[in-house]
Design a protein around this motif. Structure first.
Motif, PDB file in Angstrom:
ATOM      1  N   ARG A 199       0.835  -1.206   0.000  1.00  0.00           N
ATOM      2  CA  ARG A 199       0.000   0.000   0.000  1.00  0.00           C
ATOM      3  C   ARG A 199       0.873   1.260   0.000  1.00  0.00           C
ATOM      4  NH1 ARG A 199      -5.073   1.541   4.028  1.00  0.00           N
ATOM      5  NH2 ARG A 199      -5.226   3.729   3.377  1.00  0.00           N
ATOM      6  N   GLU A 203       0.881   4.158  -2.826  1.00  0.00           N
ATOM      7  CA  GLU A 203       0.526   5.537  -2.469  1.00  0.00           C
ATOM      8  C   GLU A 203       1.683   6.505  -2.696  1.00  0.00           C
ATOM      9  OE1 GLU A 203      -0.991   5.045   1.506  1.00  0.00           O
ATOM     10  OE2 GLU A 203      -3.023   4.604   0.773  1.00  0.00           O
ATOM     11  N   GLY A 318      -3.472   7.693  -4.094  1.00  0.00           N
ATOM     12  CA  GLY A 318      -2.368   8.517  -3.608  1.00  0.00           C
ATOM     13  C   GLY A 318      -1.611   9.018  -4.830  1.00  0.00           C
TER      14      GLY A 318
END
Length: 359
Positions: A199, A203, A318
């Motif tokens: 993640r 992002e 993001g």
């Protein structure tokens, strides 16, 4: 390379931080974890009329890869047509069951923390082909996609390596790649620390490419992946018949993906439907399906109509780029030049660095 069905033993005596290791027993427990526990299985059988004894083989295996990894008891009850009362009573009794360390270890066995030794060939962009599969393993699809991606890499000078080890998901390892391609992946495959690393990678500007099955599990155990990275939850695929001609409609987009394929083309494939259109949550739609061009009847007569029916889309997550295509079940579609062109464009877009919604 062949996808190994073997599940790596944890590399340390310590238990892996698999996401549901400490989750209390409930109707949202994966079927696989129930099958791994004789105590939980006995409770389920008592409440659900011996359902675990009647499972078809592809659901009954507690060894990954298996459908049991991508269903929970709630989904199983829905398939069996059981009443909410039965489910509530089952949930209440399961909740009283104390988890044992043996059960925790069994739950984590399908995860791994094995860091593969990957040598990247020269070329750009640098791509990781990730294919750890604990749910539905469709070997012909995986193999056809893999072959195609290597052919595209050869033709366009990409650097591509593959692994089925989730231990690759560390900040240092991911930093080597411009994008990670999830090829027909199925099942929950990352530990909590691996999830966090992936993640963070996305992002901060990394790329994600999801192919077909990477968005096709009936139940997900990682909300960020399905709701944010993908932005649409699978509800079923065409089943009457499963494979049929449908018209793909290419939309104009500033991504430039598939723009030379407009207005679209007809393809013989299995077609996904989703609970929501990803357009509603800000995705840039690359292509939709013309619902008038095929039969939207799913398993058991399920109505698969969406109206607005995106099948390929992108989104910024993001600073990162996410490209998903629901095309890619039949091995033959990877020989389709338009599909190959779509994949090429999608990979290059995903590997293109920091994302802005205008891209």
């Amino acid at each position: 390379g062949a996808v190994s069905a073997a599940v790596a033993e944890p590399s340390e005596a310590t238990m892996l931080d698999c996401p549901l290791r400490d989750a209390p027993w409930s109707v949202e427990t994966p079927l696989m974890d129930v099958l791994l526990s004789p105590r939980a299985s006995a409770i389920v059988n008592r409440h659900m009329g011996g359902v675990l004894e009647k499972l078809p083989p592809q659901f009954a295996s507690a060894e990954a890869p298996s459908f049991s990894a991508i269903l929970d008891l709630k989904a199983l009850a829905g398939m069996a047509g059981l009443s909410p009362d039965v489910l509530a009573a089952l949930d209440a009794e399961l909740a009283k069951l104390e988890l044992t360390d043996v059960e925790r270890t069994a739950r984590c066995k399908r995860y791994d923390d094995e860091l593969p030794d990957l040598t990247l060939p020269a070329g750009t962009p640098r791509l990781l082909l990730f294919q750890k599969i604990t749910g539905f393993l469709d070997e012909p699809s995986v193999a056809a996609a893999t072959t195609t991606l290597y052919e595209l890499a050869d033709a366009h000078g990409w650097s591509l390596v593959e692994t089925d080890r989730a231990g690759v998901m560390t900040p240092e390892s991911l930093a080597r790649f411009d994008a990670v391609i999830w090829n027909n992946t199925s099942g929950d495959v990352l530990t909590l620390s691996q999830r966090a690393a992936f993640r963070q990678y996305i992002e901060a500007g990394g790329g994600f490419v999801g192919i077909h099955g990477a968005g096709g599990d009936p139940v997900y155990f990682w909300d960020w992946y399905v709701d944010t990275l993908l932005g649409a939850r699978f509800i079923g695929h065409s089943s009457d018949p499963q494979f049929q001609d449908a018209k793909i409609v290419v939309e104009q987009s500033s991504t430039r993906i598939a723009q030379d394929l407009a207005p679209g083309w007809t393809l013989h494939e299995e077609w996904y439907s989703f609970a929501n259109s990803p357009r509603e949550s800000g995705a840039t739609v690359i292509a939709t399906l013309d619902e008038g061009s095929y039969s939207l009847v799913g398993r058991g007569g399920q109505d698969l109509r969406m109206g607005d029916h995106p099948i390929v889309w992108t989104r910024c997550v993001g600073q990162g780029r996410s490209f998903y295509s629901a095309i890619g079940h039949r091995p033959q579609v990877y020989a389709d030049e338009r599909h190959r062109s779509l994949l090429k464009d999608g990979v290059l877009w995903a590997a293109g660095g920091a994302c802005a919604d205008t891209q």
